[in-house]
Design a protein around this motif. Structure first.
Motif, mmCIF file in Angstrom:
data_model
loop_
_atom_site.group_PDB
_atom_site.id
_atom_site.type_symbol
_atom_site.label_atom_id
_atom_site.label_comp_id
_atom_site.label_asym_id
_atom_site.label_seq_id
_atom_site.Cartn_x
_atom_site.Cartn_y
_atom_site.Cartn_z
ATOM 1 N N PRO A 74 0.907 -1.214 -0.029
ATOM 2 C CA PRO A 74 -0.122 0.058 0.020
ATOM 3 C C PRO A 74 0.835 1.381 0.013
ATOM 4 N N ALA A 75 1.896 1.400 0.891
ATOM 5 C CA ALA A 75 2.992 2.463 0.879
ATOM 6 C C ALA A 75 3.593 2.839 -0.913
ATOM 7 N N SER A 76 3.621 1.859 -1.166
ATOM 8 C CA SER A 76 4.360 1.986 -2.946
ATOM 9 C C SER A 76 3.111 2.674 -3.528
ATOM 10 N N ARG A 77 1.775 2.110 -3.650
ATOM 11 C CA ARG A 77 0.749 2.533 -4.274
ATOM 12 C C ARG A 77 0.589 4.099 -3.964
ATOM 13 N N ARG A 78 0.573 4.189 -2.662
ATOM 14 C CA ARG A 78 0.209 5.696 -2.212
ATOM 15 C C ARG A 78 1.546 6.540 -2.880
ATOM 16 N N PHE A 79 2.667 6.407 -2.667
ATOM 17 C CA PHE A 79 3.475 7.133 -3.295
ATOM 18 C C PHE A 79 3.580 7.256 -4.694
ATOM 19 N N THR A 80 3.224 6.404 -5.427
ATOM 20 C CA THR A 80 2.966 6.526 -6.988
ATOM 21 C C THR A 80 1.791 7.322 -7.171
ATOM 22 N N LEU A 81 0.718 7.086 -6.470
ATOM 23 C CA LEU A 81 -0.247 8.090 -6.826
ATOM 24 C C LEU A 81 -0.080 9.499 -6.400
ATOM 25 N N ALA A 82 0.305 9.655 -5.179
ATOM 26 C CA ALA A 82 0.785 10.988 -4.795
ATOM 27 C C ALA A 82 1.571 11.516 -6.154
ATOM 28 N N VAL A 84 1.889 10.835 -9.414
ATOM 29 C CA VAL A 84 1.275 11.085 -10.432
ATOM 30 C C VAL A 84 -0.039 11.926 -10.525
ATOM 31 N N LEU A 85 -0.706 12.052 -9.320
ATOM 32 C CA LEU A 85 -1.698 13.221 -9.273
ATOM 33 C C LEU A 85 -1.082 14.424 -9.342
ATOM 34 N N ALA A 86 -0.041 14.689 -8.450
ATOM 35 C CA ALA A 86 0.872 15.658 -8.469
ATOM 36 C C ALA A 86 1.217 16.400 -9.952
ATOM 37 N N PHE A 87 1.307 15.282 -10.883
ATOM 38 C CA PHE A 87 1.775 15.866 -12.207
ATOM 39 C C PHE A 87 0.841 16.424 -13.014
ATOM 40 N N PHE A 88 -0.694 16.017 -12.867
ATOM 41 C CA PHE A 88 -1.535 16.453 -13.794
ATOM 42 C C PHE A 88 -2.002 17.897 -13.787
ATOM 43 N N PRO A 89 -2.136 18.758 -12.599
ATOM 44 C CA PRO A 89 -2.573 20.297 -12.734
ATOM 45 C C PRO A 89 -1.716 21.010 -13.813
ATOM 46 N N SER A 90 -0.106 20.861 -13.516
ATOM 47 C CA SER A 90 0.589 21.887 -14.482
ATOM 48 C C SER A 90 0.509 21.320 -15.813
ATOM 49 N N SER A 143 -3.292 13.249 -0.904
ATOM 50 C CA SER A 143 -3.847 14.556 -0.811
ATOM 51 C C SER A 143 -2.773 15.801 -0.960
ATOM 52 N N LEU A 144 -1.707 15.460 0.013
ATOM 53 C CA LEU A 144 -0.466 16.272 0.118
ATOM 54 C C LEU A 144 0.154 16.216 -1.191
ATOM 55 N N GLY A 145 0.346 15.276 -1.948
ATOM 56 C CA GLY A 145 1.004 15.317 -3.062
ATOM 57 C C GLY A 145 0.327 16.112 -4.344
ATOM 58 N N LEU A 146 -0.957 15.940 -4.230
ATOM 59 C CA LEU A 146 -1.797 16.941 -5.327
ATOM 60 C C LEU A 146 -1.618 18.382 -4.961
ATOM 61 N N LYS A 147 -1.785 18.625 -3.690
ATOM 62 C CA LYS A 147 -1.292 20.056 -3.412
ATOM 63 C C LYS A 147 -0.017 20.535 -3.792
ATOM 64 N N ILE A 148 0.872 19.676 -3.721
ATOM 65 C CA ILE A 148 2.437 20.019 -4.053
ATOM 66 C C ILE A 148 2.286 20.422 -5.648
ATOM 67 N N GLY A 149 1.564 19.506 -6.452
ATOM 68 C CA GLY A 149 1.283 19.350 -7.616
ATOM 69 C C GLY A 149 0.718 20.902 -8.149
ATOM 70 N N PHE A 183 10.977 14.526 -3.254
ATOM 71 C CA PHE A 183 9.539 14.568 -3.905
ATOM 72 C C PHE A 183 9.625 15.546 -5.063
ATOM 73 N N SER A 184 10.247 16.333 -4.892
ATOM 74 C CA SER A 184 10.160 17.296 -6.396
ATOM 75 C C SER A 184 11.015 16.474 -7.534
ATOM 76 N N PHE A 185 12.246 15.790 -7.114
ATOM 77 C CA PHE A 185 13.016 15.147 -7.909
ATOM 78 C C PHE A 185 12.009 14.162 -8.655
ATOM 79 N N PHE A 186 11.248 13.538 -7.734
ATOM 80 C CA PHE A 186 10.412 12.276 -8.383
ATOM 81 C C PHE A 186 9.151 12.808 -9.196
ATOM 82 N N LEU A 187 8.689 13.843 -8.696
ATOM 83 C CA LEU A 187 7.751 14.648 -9.549
ATOM 84 C C LEU A 187 8.079 15.102 -10.849
ATOM 85 N N SER A 188 9.626 15.392 -11.182
ATOM 86 C CA SER A 188 9.974 15.671 -12.310
ATOM 87 C C SER A 188 10.103 14.878 -13.497
#
Length: 266
Positions: A74-82, A84-90, A143-149, A183-188
């Motif tokens: 579950p932790a891997s799925r949460r990290f991945t979703l965080a 991926v969701l952070a990527f979509f807004p920009s 949810s925090l990942g989305l806010k960072i996105g 997190f910024s590295f991974f989001l890149s």
């Protein structure tokens, strides 16, 4: 100065600045203006993927462990979703405003102003940031990942800095400096993959013109940026852990003011 030498120089600048909160795109725009380079409009954005691949190289074990453990962890799925969701807004907003950004905002004057503004925002964040309650990157929630996105959308303005917007946004939401940077590295990774694909498809005819010369210049900048960024990432994490982001803020302000003196109309 040959185009090949300029491509190498810009690749070095990209690799040096992509993961620092000082705006790689802004530095490339300023450098091209100062040396009088007439490169394709896609050059600045497409070579960024080269620098981003340095994250894959340096964090391969982490990324691979997440991938292979997705079905049962579950932790891997949460990290991945965080991520991926952070990527979509920009990505969505960038696609919508693409022509406006390239035609209006890709300007040395805009970059100079946003360098100064971003520098003061970093200093303010370092002073007012709350006590961190998210200490490692794996603890960033969906949810925090989305806010960072959403914070990453600020980086659509050249000079604001993608890494700066995400790191500072994360810190204001209680993420520890090193965790925010990682997190910024991974989001890149998904962000720049998306930008690379969009720019490549959107400008495919231009890139294939002139016997593929533009593609060759992008390839040179891409490889040089990758090699340079590998050395920068580890150094950056060490600096952040010791002294924080204030040195980058002062650099932004100083550079922005100098560039304003050069590019201010009249």
């Amino acid at each position: 100065m040959s185009d090949y030498f300029i491509a190498i120089l810009l690749g070095i600048i990209e690799g040096l600045t992509e993961f620092l909160p000082i705006s790689s795109t802004g530095h490339l725009i300023l450098a091209e203006q100062l040396i009088g380079a007439a490169f394709p409009s896609t050059f600045e954005t497409m070579i960024q993927l080269g620098a981003v691949l340095a994250v894959v190289v340096l964090y391969f074990d982490k990324l691979w462990s997440v991938i292979i453990s997705l079905p049962q962890n579950p932790a891997s799925r949460r990290f991945t979703l965080a991520v991926v969701l952070a990527f979509f807004p920009s990505m969505g907003l960038g696609a919508l405003l693409h022509d406006f950004i390239k035609s209006v905002l890709f300007s040395p004057l805009v970059v100079s102003i946003t360098l100064v503004v971003g520098g003061f925002l970093i200093l303010l964040t370092e002073k007012l940031r709350p006590k961190p309650h998210v200490l490692v990157v794996d603890d960033i929630s969906i949810s925090l990942g989305l806010k960072i996105g959403l914070c990453q959308c600020l980086a659509l303005v050249p000079g604001m800095s993608r890494s700066g917007a995400t790191i500072i946004g994360a810190m204001l939401m209680g993420v520890e400096r090193k965790a925010a940077a990682e997190f910024s590295f991974f989001l890149s990774i998904p962000t720049m993959l998306g930008v690379f694909a969009f720019e490549g498809w959107h400008n495919r005819q231009q890139l294939l013109a002139q016997g593929g010369q533009d593609l060759l210049l992008i390839a040179i900048g891409f490889v040089v940026a990758l090699i340079t960024a590998i050395f920068v990432i580890k150094l950056f994490i060490g600096i952040v852990g010791r002294v924080g982001f204030a040195p980058f803020a002062y650099y932004r302000i100083a550079l922005g003011l100098v560039m304003l003196g050069i590019f201010w109309p009249g």
